[in-house]
Design an enzyme around this catalytic site. Structure first.
Site, PDB file in Angstrom:
ATOM      1  CB  ALA A   1     -18.653  -3.328  21.965  1.00  0.00           C
ATOM      2  N   GLY A   2     -16.597  -0.581  20.529  1.00  0.00           N
ATOM      3  CA  GLY A   2     -16.409   0.110  19.283  1.00  0.00           C
ATOM      4  C   GLY A   2     -15.123  -0.406  18.561  1.00  0.00           C
ATOM      5  CD  GLU A   3     -12.713  -0.311  13.962  1.00  0.00           C
ATOM      6  OE1 GLU A   3     -11.621  -0.930  13.395  1.00  0.00           O
ATOM      7  OE2 GLU A   3     -13.806  -0.366  13.585  1.00  0.00           O
TER       8      GLU A   3
ATOM      9  CB  CYS B   1      -1.092   0.014   1.191  1.00  0.00           C
ATOM     10  SG  CYS B   1      -0.300  -0.455   2.813  1.00  0.00           S
ATOM     11  CG  ASN B   2       2.744   2.818   2.944  1.00  0.00           C
ATOM     12  OD1 ASN B   2       2.193   3.673   2.857  1.00  0.00           O
ATOM     13  ND2 ASN B   2       3.127   2.499   3.791  1.00  0.00           N
ATOM     14  NE  ARG B   3       8.261   0.445   0.005  1.00  0.00           N
ATOM     15  CZ  ARG B   3       9.264   1.510   0.352  1.00  0.00           C
ATOM     16  NH1 ARG B   3       9.885   1.855  -0.688  1.00  0.00           N
ATOM     17  NH2 ARG B   3       9.132   2.134   1.524  1.00  0.00           N
TER      18      ARG B   3
ATOM     19  CG  HIS C   1      15.508   1.878  -2.980  1.00  0.00           C
ATOM     20  ND1 HIS C   1      15.129   2.977  -2.129  1.00  0.00           N
ATOM     21  CD2 HIS C   1      14.414   1.272  -3.557  1.00  0.00           C
ATOM     22  CE1 HIS C   1      13.716   3.016  -2.181  1.00  0.00           C
ATOM     23  NE2 HIS C   1      13.264   1.937  -3.022  1.00  0.00           N
TER      24      HIS C   1
END
Lengths: 275, 429
Positions: free
Chosen positions: B194-196, B54-56, B103
């Site tokens: 009980a949320g996220e 998702c980042n590269r 790299h």
């Protein structure tokens, strides 16, 4: 041989200082190789210390606890040995700095005020009952010292977390539960050995001491130390006191032991005086 | 004369491109085999690996005609993702040779990640490598390159603190729990809400094998749902206070506009907890636990700011580890470069031997029918000995350089090839 003993006596605090320094590097700079080096240095220092104690015993022909400063050196060795064993069993080196800085100072005092009994001395200094008595007392006191140092670490970590300081102490010390367990376990072991030392000591009084009063300052201080560490064990096992209370009690116990070692032994008691 | 080939890296990452562009370029797992196959068919591309997270999205290749590969790879990506054509060309980076190797090693070590030292990237590098192996686009050079990169990533993690310490509020809460209790398997935790956030913390606690995890919520259904999802136990909202005394860890994660636990109402129940302190973690905003609870003797209360303090400290510590990590990466890059040099030397030795043998055989052939068999055999021996003697010192030196890794760079090998008119025998290896 006396020259070698005197040389080792000077070398030992230097070795303990360097060992403590390596443990400090490991603790504060978090350098893994310094930890391995520190352990190797500790083992070397302990080995040299054992040689020095044996040489003393052989050359002066008595178990080297005839004076307060000789006893200090044996206590330093015992604490270092117990710590090396704990480190070997737990694999945790992060508490080494706090234990060994204490060991260094005990050995420094012992070396600085180096003295011993020469020439004529009471024959009981070589009797096996006496050696068992003294060994038990030293193991007892050493365990109490370790208990107190773990107590100190507990208080430091507790304070850091409570104050929301998440620095090096938070990162490096083991959990509060672990420190508390070590605090009480060491007190338990110390209690066992000091009880044994007291019983063996009572057995010795008939043979050794001309006059022994149960109100001798040294004896009273020993009972107080015993009682304090008994409270530590009781607080954990039966009363379920907070770990902080046990840590504070064991530090109080250490103060009593230091008072006994220095003030009482040097100035107040003629009991345990062999000259 | 053969065309020199080099390792190249071409791609896009969170450093230079926002998510709107990264998502356009990203290649899914399903697409990857086909993209790899087609990439390997591009002119000058001998080997290829694609790393897409998702980042590269990065293409690593062993390629010739390096000077034109940047444009070629950009054009290649555009055939798959026409939207890429709209993006500014400058958001793509291109490295070659040692820079490309460095790299990749930094990427594998987590030094190039958005959250420095995050552990996931090493697994993603491994996956990218294995997929290219499966498709058959990773050959001798990239196989070795990725094995070195994975080893560098592991070394950095083992020898530095780059990957240590919690870096999210939920994991910081669990880290704090482990600083109080050594053995979590015999501990009880209660999550209020009980949320996220509650779910996230519950997951982290489960990973650390907390003995019993309870959840309570004003709306019972939500608590039930979370409990089912994560196999937790539910406590009714109306009566969870009765069970507070037995909880070692209490986590506040509701959206209630008022305090759930206060000194006056719950202080007594909370403060008595045997030898170990009771840990209250408040990650709710507005807060669930009254601040006065902090002052209770055997209670440790930390709120979201405290946890963010842990995260900030850990991130700073990770940043401080970068110089040590860079040293390890440099060492590993050096080892890889030495291996590449040795790879260049071996075919040169073979080519040199073949070239002189061919010359010898050609010259012998001219005399074959002019001399007797015995004389011919004599000539064969003399020429063979001569070639052996001529080759002896150059071969010894080449082998020495190959083993030591130093003193012989690729340009010098090229000079040797040019002087003796050697062909590239790398593919025969």
């Amino acid at each position: 041989m006396e020259g070698i003993i005197k040389l080792l006596n000077v070398v030992l605090p230097v070795l303990y200082f360097y060992t403590t320094y390596l443990y400090a590097i490991f603790f504060f700079r978090e350098q893994q190789p310094a930890g391995q080096k520190a352990t190797r240095m500790l083992h070397t220092t302990i080995a040299i210390h054992i040689v020095e104690i044996i040489l003393r015993g052989v050359y002066y022909r008595h178990f080297p606890v005839a004076t307060v400063w000789e006893a200090f050196s044996v206590i330093a060795l015992a604490v270092a040995l117990i710590y090396a064993y704990v480190e070997y069993r737990s694999g945790n080196k992060t508490t080494g700095y706090y234990i060994l800085i204490f060991v260094f100072f005990i050995q420094l005092f012992s070396s600085a005020f180096f003295d011993t009994l020469k020439g004529e001395f009471p024959p009981f200094l070589t009797s096996s009952l006496f050696i068992f008595h003294v060994s038990s007392a030293i193991l007892g006191y050493s365990s109490f010292i370790i208990s107190a140092i773990y107590g100190l670490m507990y208080l430091m970590l507790f304070h850091e977390i409570k104050q929301s300081h998440f620095g090096i102490i938070y990162r490096r010390l083991p959990s509060l539960e672990e420190l508390s367990e070590m605090n009480v376990r060491a007190a338990n072991i110390g209690l066992f050995f000091l009880t044994l030392a007291i019983i063996l000591g009572l057995g010795l009084t008939g043979q050794v001491y001309v006059s022994f009063s149960p109100f001798d300052a040294k004896a009273i201080i020993t009972y107080i130390a015993w009682f304090i560490y008994a409270l530590v064990v009781y607080g954990k096992v039966k009363a379920r006191w907070p770990g902080r209370v046990m840590a504070l009690l064991s530090l109080g116990g250490l103060a009593v032991i230091l008072f006994s070692m220095l003030v009482v032994n040097l100035f107040m008691s003629n009991f345990h005086e062999f000259k | 004369m053969d065309v020199p080939s080099e390792i190249i890296a071409f791609g896009i990452s969170h450093h230079v491109a926002p998510v709107e562009i990264r998502e356009r370029v990203a290649i899914t797992d399903n697409e990857l085999p086909e993209v790899l196959r087609r990439l390997a068919e591009e002119p000058g591309i001998h080997e290829a690996v694609i790393l897409s997270t998702c980042n590269r999205t990065e293409i690593y290749a062993f390629a010739s005609e390096v000077h034109r590969q940047r444009q070629q790879l950009l054009a290649f990506l555009t055939t798959f993702r026409p939207d890429v054509a709209d993006a500014n060309e400058n958001v793509f980076y291109f490295y070659e040779g040692r820079e490309a190797v460095t790299h990749l090693f930094k990427v594998a070590a987590g030094m190039d990640s958005m959250i420095i030292g995050e552990a996931q990237i090493l697994g993603q590098v491994k996956d990218a490598f294995y997929q290219a192996q499966e498709v058959g686009t990773a050959g001798t050079v990239l196989n070795k390159l990725f094995l070195f990169a994975i080893a560098a990533g592991k070394r950095v993690r083992a020898e530095t603190a780059l990957g240590r310490g919690a870096i999210s509020v939920a994991s910081a809460a669990v880290e704090l729990t482990q600083k109080i209790f050594r053995d979590l398997t015999r501990r009880k935790a209660l999550i209020i809400g009980a949320g996220e956030t509650g779910m996230l913390v519950a997951r982290h606690l489960q990973e650390k094998n907390v003995g019993e995890i309870y959840v309570t919520n004003r709306t019972a259904e939500r608590a039930e749902k979370l409990a089912q999802q994560l196999r937790l136990r539910v406590l009714p909202w109306e009566s969870f206070y009765d069970r507070l005394a037995e909880m070692d860890i209490v986590i506040g994660a509701t959206r209630a506009p008022h305090y759930i636990l206060t000194v006056e109402e719950h202080g007594e129940r909370i403060s008595h907890h045997g030898s170990d302190p009771r840990l209250l973690i408040d990650i709710a905003v507005p807060r669930d636990f009254e601040e006065g609870l902090k002052k209770m003797p055997n209670v440790i209360l930390q709120d979201i700011d405290d946890l963010q303090g842990i995260v900030a400290t850990n991130l700073e510590r990770r940043r401080q580890e970068i110089p040590a990590a860079s040293r390890i990466v440099d060492e590993e890059v050096e080892k890889f470069q030495q291996w590449r040099q040795s790879l260049q030397v071996k075919p040169t030795i073979i080519a040199l031997q073949k070239r002189l043998q061919a010359l010898r055989e050609a010259e012998l052939e001219k005399f074959k029918h002019r001399v007797s068999d015995a004389e011919y055999a004599h000539l064969e021996r003399i020429t063979q000995n001569l070639i052996n003697k001529i080759l002896h010192l150059p071969l010894v030196k080449l082998r020495e350089y190959s083993n030591n890794g130093g003193g012989l760079n690729l340009t010098r090998i090229d000079v040797i090839k040019e002087i003796f008119g050697l062909e590239d025998t790398r593919n025969e290896e």
